[in-house]
Design a protein around this motif. Structure first.
Motif, PDB file in Angstrom:
ATOM      1  N   GLY A  44     -28.891  31.360  15.408  1.00  0.00           N
ATOM      2  CA  GLY A  44     -29.669  31.733  16.582  1.00  0.00           C
ATOM      3  C   GLY A  44     -29.283  30.930  17.809  1.00  0.00           C
ATOM      4  O   GLY A  44     -29.398  31.401  18.942  1.00  0.00           O
ATOM      5  N   ASN A  45     -28.798  29.714  17.584  1.00  0.00           N
ATOM      6  CA  ASN A  45     -28.366  28.861  18.692  1.00  0.00           C
ATOM      7  C   ASN A  45     -27.090  29.367  19.354  1.00  0.00           C
ATOM      8  O   ASN A  45     -26.782  28.991  20.476  1.00  0.00           O
ATOM      9  CB  ASN A  45     -28.138  27.429  18.197  1.00  0.00           C
ATOM     10  N   PHE A  46     -26.353  30.211  18.667  1.00  0.00           N
ATOM     11  CA  PHE A  46     -25.055  30.673  19.176  1.00  0.00           C
ATOM     12  C   PHE A  46     -25.107  32.100  19.717  1.00  0.00           C
ATOM     13  O   PHE A  46     -24.105  32.631  20.162  1.00  0.00           O
ATOM     14  CB  PHE A  46     -23.987  30.536  18.088  1.00  0.00           C
ATOM     15  N   THR A  47     -26.273  32.722  19.657  1.00  0.00           N
ATOM     16  CA  THR A  47     -26.470  34.051  20.246  1.00  0.00           C
ATOM     17  C   THR A  47     -27.189  33.876  21.585  1.00  0.00           C
ATOM     18  O   THR A  47     -27.831  32.856  21.819  1.00  0.00           O
ATOM     19  CB  THR A  47     -27.293  34.956  19.313  1.00  0.00           C
ATOM     20  N   HIS A  48     -27.069  34.854  22.460  1.00  0.00           N
ATOM     21  CA  HIS A  48     -27.635  34.747  23.811  1.00  0.00           C
ATOM     22  C   HIS A  48     -28.227  36.075  24.255  1.00  0.00           C
ATOM     23  O   HIS A  48     -27.860  37.126  23.739  1.00  0.00           O
ATOM     24  CB  HIS A  48     -26.543  34.276  24.790  1.00  0.00           C
ATOM     25  N   THR A  49     -29.117  36.006  25.242  1.00  0.00           N
ATOM     26  CA  THR A  49     -29.788  37.214  25.721  1.00  0.00           C
ATOM     27  C   THR A  49     -28.862  38.131  26.511  1.00  0.00           C
ATOM     28  O   THR A  49     -29.011  39.343  26.470  1.00  0.00           O
ATOM     29  CB  THR A  49     -30.991  36.861  26.619  1.00  0.00           C
ATOM     30  N   ASN A  50     -27.935  37.543  27.264  1.00  0.00           N
ATOM     31  CA  ASN A  50     -27.021  38.326  28.092  1.00  0.00           C
ATOM     32  C   ASN A  50     -25.813  37.464  28.466  1.00  0.00           C
ATOM     33  O   ASN A  50     -25.746  36.289  28.091  1.00  0.00           O
ATOM     34  CB  ASN A  50     -27.733  38.880  29.343  1.00  0.00           C
ATOM     35  N   PHE A  51     -24.891  38.034  29.196  1.00  0.00           N
ATOM     36  CA  PHE A  51     -23.667  37.295  29.527  1.00  0.00           C
ATOM     37  C   PHE A  51     -23.910  36.169  30.532  1.00  0.00           C
ATOM     38  O   PHE A  51     -23.196  35.167  30.515  1.00  0.00           O
ATOM     39  CB  PHE A  51     -22.562  38.250  29.981  1.00  0.00           C
ATOM     40  N   ALA A  52     -24.907  36.309  31.388  1.00  0.00           N
ATOM     41  CA  ALA A  52     -25.235  35.207  32.311  1.00  0.00           C
ATOM     42  C   ALA A  52     -25.742  34.005  31.514  1.00  0.00           C
ATOM     43  O   ALA A  52     -25.355  32.856  31.780  1.00  0.00           O
ATOM     44  CB  ALA A  52     -26.275  35.662  33.326  1.00  0.00           C
ATOM     45  N   HIS A  53     -26.596  34.263  30.523  1.00  0.00           N
ATOM     46  CA  HIS A  53     -27.116  33.224  29.636  1.00  0.00           C
ATOM     47  C   HIS A  53     -25.968  32.564  28.870  1.00  0.00           C
ATOM     48  O   HIS A  53     -25.869  31.333  28.801  1.00  0.00           O
ATOM     49  CB  HIS A  53     -28.123  33.875  28.683  1.00  0.00           C
ATOM     50  N   LEU A  54     -25.099  33.378  28.337  1.00  0.00           N
ATOM     51  CA  LEU A  54     -23.930  32.889  27.602  1.00  0.00           C
ATOM     52  C   LEU A  54     -23.045  32.015  28.497  1.00  0.00           C
ATOM     53  O   LEU A  54     -22.675  30.900  28.124  1.00  0.00           O
ATOM     54  CB  LEU A  54     -23.117  34.068  27.049  1.00  0.00           C
ATOM     55  N   ALA A  55     -22.734  32.506  29.689  1.00  0.00           N
ATOM     56  CA  ALA A  55     -21.860  31.771  30.607  1.00  0.00           C
ATOM     57  C   ALA A  55     -22.472  30.430  31.003  1.00  0.00           C
ATOM     58  O   ALA A  55     -21.779  29.404  31.031  1.00  0.00           O
ATOM     59  CB  ALA A  55     -21.572  32.616  31.847  1.00  0.00           C
ATOM     60  N   MET A  56     -23.768  30.421  31.285  1.00  0.00           N
ATOM     61  CA  MET A  56     -24.444  29.193  31.685  1.00  0.00           C
ATOM     62  C   MET A  56     -24.390  28.162  30.548  1.00  0.00           C
ATOM     63  O   MET A  56     -24.086  26.993  30.769  1.00  0.00           O
ATOM     64  CB  MET A  56     -25.893  29.507  32.060  1.00  0.00           C
ATOM     65  N   ASN A  57     -24.663  28.599  29.322  1.00  0.00           N
ATOM     66  CA  ASN A  57     -24.643  27.682  28.186  1.00  0.00           C
ATOM     67  C   ASN A  57     -23.236  27.194  27.863  1.00  0.00           C
ATOM     68  O   ASN A  57     -23.028  26.011  27.575  1.00  0.00           O
ATOM     69  CB  ASN A  57     -25.269  28.341  26.956  1.00  0.00           C
ATOM     70  N   LEU A  58     -22.263  28.095  27.920  1.00  0.00           N
ATOM     71  CA  LEU A  58     -20.886  27.667  27.635  1.00  0.00           C
ATOM     72  C   LEU A  58     -20.359  26.717  28.702  1.00  0.00           C
ATOM     73  O   LEU A  58     -19.638  25.769  28.392  1.00  0.00           O
ATOM     74  CB  LEU A  58     -19.971  28.876  27.471  1.00  0.00           C
TER      75      LEU A  58
END
Length: 183
Positions: A44-58
Motif C-alpha cells: 500500500g505504501n508503493f501505490t498512489h492516488t494519481n500521478f501527481a501524488h506519485l511524482a511528489m512522493n518519488l
C-alpha cells in the motif's frame, strides 16, 4: 548495488503499481488485510492516488537519496521496515484505505537526519526539529488543503506520524547499539 539504481527500481515499481489490476490489488485496505491479504501492509505504501501524488512522493525519495547518500542496502531494509510498521500501525486507526509513500519518506528522513545529528553533524538537528514540527503541525492543524486537492485524497497524517516515530526510534536504537559495540 548503486543507490540510484535502487531508487530507479523503486520508481519503476511505484509507476507500475499505478495501473490496474495492480493498483487495486496492492493498495492498503483494512478489510482486505483483515481477510488475509497481508501483502497490502507493505505494498500500500508503493501505490498512489494519481500521478501527481506519485511524482511528489518519488521526488521526495530522490531528494532523500541525494541529501543523505545512504547505502543502498540500508535504504532497502529501512524502506521495508518502515513501510511494514506503517501498514501495521494504520490497522489501529480508523483508516479504511491508504496509499502513498509519504509515511515511509517521513520515516526515512527522520532516520537519516537523526543518525547524522547523533553522529556529530550539528546542523542535522535542524532537520530533526523541522520534521518533528512539520508532523506536529499536521497533527494539530491538519495537512495542507492544496496537497489534499492535488493528490485527490485526504493526506494520511497518521502515516506521517507513524513514519516519524519509527524513523526516530530506529536511529536511536542503531546509535545505542553502535555506542555499546565500541566498549
Amino acid at each position: 548495488m548503486n543507490l540510484y539504481l535502487l531508487l530507479s527500481i523503486v520508481t519503476a515499481v511505484c509507476f507500475g503499481l499505478q495501473f490496474e489490476p495492480f493498483s487495486h490489488v496492492m493498495a492498503w485496505q483494512a478489510d482486505a488485510i483483515e481477510n488475509g491479504q497481508w501483502w497490502r501492509i507493505v505494498t500500500g505504501n508503493f501505490t498512489h492516488t494519481n500521478f501527481a501524488h506519485l511524482a511528489m512522493n518519488l521526488l521526495g525519495l530522490w531528494v532523500i537519496g541525494y541529501l543523505f547518500q545512504p547505502k543502498p542496502r540500508n535504504v532497502a531494509v529501512l524502506t521495508l521496515l518502515i513501510s511494514s510498521w506503517i501498514g501495521i500501525s494504520l490497522l489501529f486507526t480508523n483508516m479504511v484505505n491508504y496509499v502513498g509513500l509519504s509515511g515511509t519518506l517521513h520515516g526515512l528522513f527522520a532516520f537519516y537526519a537523526l543518525k547524522e545529528a547523533l553522529d556529530g553533524r550539528k546542523s542535522s538537528w535542524l532537520l530533526v526539529i523541522g520534521v518533528i514540527l512539520k508532523v506536529a503541525s499536521e497533527q494539530l492543524f491538519g495537512a495542507s488543503a492544496s496537497t489534499a486537492e492535488m493528490i485527490g485524497a485526504r493526506v494520511a497524517t497518521e502515516a506521517h506520524l507513524s513514519g516519524l516515530i519509527i524513523g526516530l526510534l530506529l536511529a536511536a536504537i542503531m546509535y545505542k547499539k553502535t555506542c555499546q559495540s565500541r566498549f
